[in-house]
Design a protein around this motif. Structure first.
Motif, PDB file in Angstrom:
ATOM      1  N   ASP A 130       0.854  -1.184   0.000  1.00 46.14           N
ATOM      2  CA  ASP A 130       0.000   0.000   0.000  1.00 46.14           C
ATOM      3  C   ASP A 130       0.887   1.229   0.000  1.00 46.14           C
ATOM      4  O   ASP A 130       1.724   1.396   0.889  1.00 46.14           O
ATOM      5  CB  ASP A 130      -0.896   0.022   1.243  1.00 46.14           C
ATOM      6  CG  ASP A 130      -1.907  -1.097   1.245  1.00 46.14           C
ATOM      7  OD1 ASP A 130      -2.627  -1.239   0.242  1.00 46.14           O
ATOM      8  OD2 ASP A 130      -1.974  -1.834   2.244  1.00 46.14           O
ATOM      9  N   ASP A 143      -1.081  -0.998  -4.305  1.00 41.61           N
ATOM     10  CA  ASP A 143      -2.259  -0.140  -4.299  1.00 41.61           C
ATOM     11  C   ASP A 143      -1.828   1.266  -3.928  1.00 41.61           C
ATOM     12  O   ASP A 143      -0.959   1.440  -3.066  1.00 41.61           O
ATOM     13  CB  ASP A 143      -3.286  -0.611  -3.252  1.00 41.61           C
ATOM     14  CG  ASP A 143      -4.004  -1.880  -3.667  1.00 41.61           C
ATOM     15  OD1 ASP A 143      -4.293  -2.041  -4.871  1.00 41.61           O
ATOM     16  OD2 ASP A 143      -4.269  -2.707  -2.785  1.00 41.61           O
ATOM     17  N   GLU A 144      -2.423   2.250  -4.564  1.00 45.30           N
ATOM     18  CA  GLU A 144      -2.154   3.642  -4.210  1.00 45.30           C
ATOM     19  C   GLU A 144      -3.440   4.230  -3.637  1.00 45.30           C
ATOM     20  O   GLU A 144      -4.480   4.222  -4.281  1.00 45.30           O
ATOM     21  CB  GLU A 144      -1.671   4.419  -5.435  1.00 45.30           C
ATOM     22  CG  GLU A 144      -0.336   3.913  -5.923  1.00 45.30           C
ATOM     23  CD  GLU A 144       0.218   4.657  -7.118  1.00 45.30           C
ATOM     24  OE1 GLU A 144       1.450   4.723  -7.240  1.00 45.30           O
ATOM     25  OE2 GLU A 144      -0.574   5.166  -7.940  1.00 45.30           O
ATOM     26  N   THR A 145      -3.332   4.692  -2.392  1.00 47.47           N
ATOM     27  CA  THR A 145      -4.475   5.140  -1.613  1.00 47.47           C
ATOM     28  C   THR A 145      -4.369   6.638  -1.348  1.00 47.47           C
ATOM     29  O   THR A 145      -3.273   7.169  -1.210  1.00 47.47           O
ATOM     30  CB  THR A 145      -4.488   4.379  -0.269  1.00 47.47           C
ATOM     31  OG1 THR A 145      -4.518   2.980  -0.540  1.00 47.47           O
ATOM     32  CG2 THR A 145      -5.683   4.755   0.575  1.00 47.47           C
TER      33      THR A 145
END
Length: 141
Positions: free
Chosen positions: A67, A107-109
């Protein structure tokens, strides 16, 4: 905040290899300006009967979920460089295992949904972020 969650079957990593990999991961992010304490690496050993690939149990597997919140990749080329860097970092630890199934994803949050010690981290590249990196600790800003 990069969070690396490493799910693996037994015997893939020694305790020393876990420490080395976690340190190398933190080194990389520190080199691009992030505070080391942003980097969290979790190792979860999973029994082969609980690790399924394609619906079948696997005796040797690694699945890594990463993440990214502090930074994101703005385009396809930067995403490809990130994936290539990750692959290069993992290979020395994983290639020695014959028949190993291994994969990862990133994942890019939104950083708007992130806090450390109850504080929203400072903006990227700001004086406050540089202070956090230099002190390797949070502080009000």
């Amino acid at each position: 905040m990069p969070l690396w969650t490493v799910h693996h079957t037994p015997g893939i990593f020694t305790d020393e290899e876990k420490r080395q990999l976690a340190s190398r991961i933190a080194d990389h992010y520190e080199q691009v300006g992030l505070p080391r304490f942003y980097v969290v690496t979790l190792f979860h050993e999973t029994r082969p009967e609980d690790f399924h690939v394609g619906g079948e149990p696997t005796s040797a597997g690694v699945r890594i979920a990463i993440d990214h919140i502090a930074r994101s990749n703005p385009d396809r080329e930067s995403r490809r460089r990130t994936a290539t860097w990750i692959k290069g970092m993992l290979r020395p630890f994983l290639e020695r295992h014959a028949g190993l199934h291994w994969e990862f994803h990133v994942d890019e949050t939104s950083e708007d949904l992130w806090m450390i010690n109850g504080i929203a981290p400072p903006p990227a590249g700001s004086d406050a972020e540089r202070l956090w990196a230099a002190s390797n600790a949070t502080s009000p800003y």
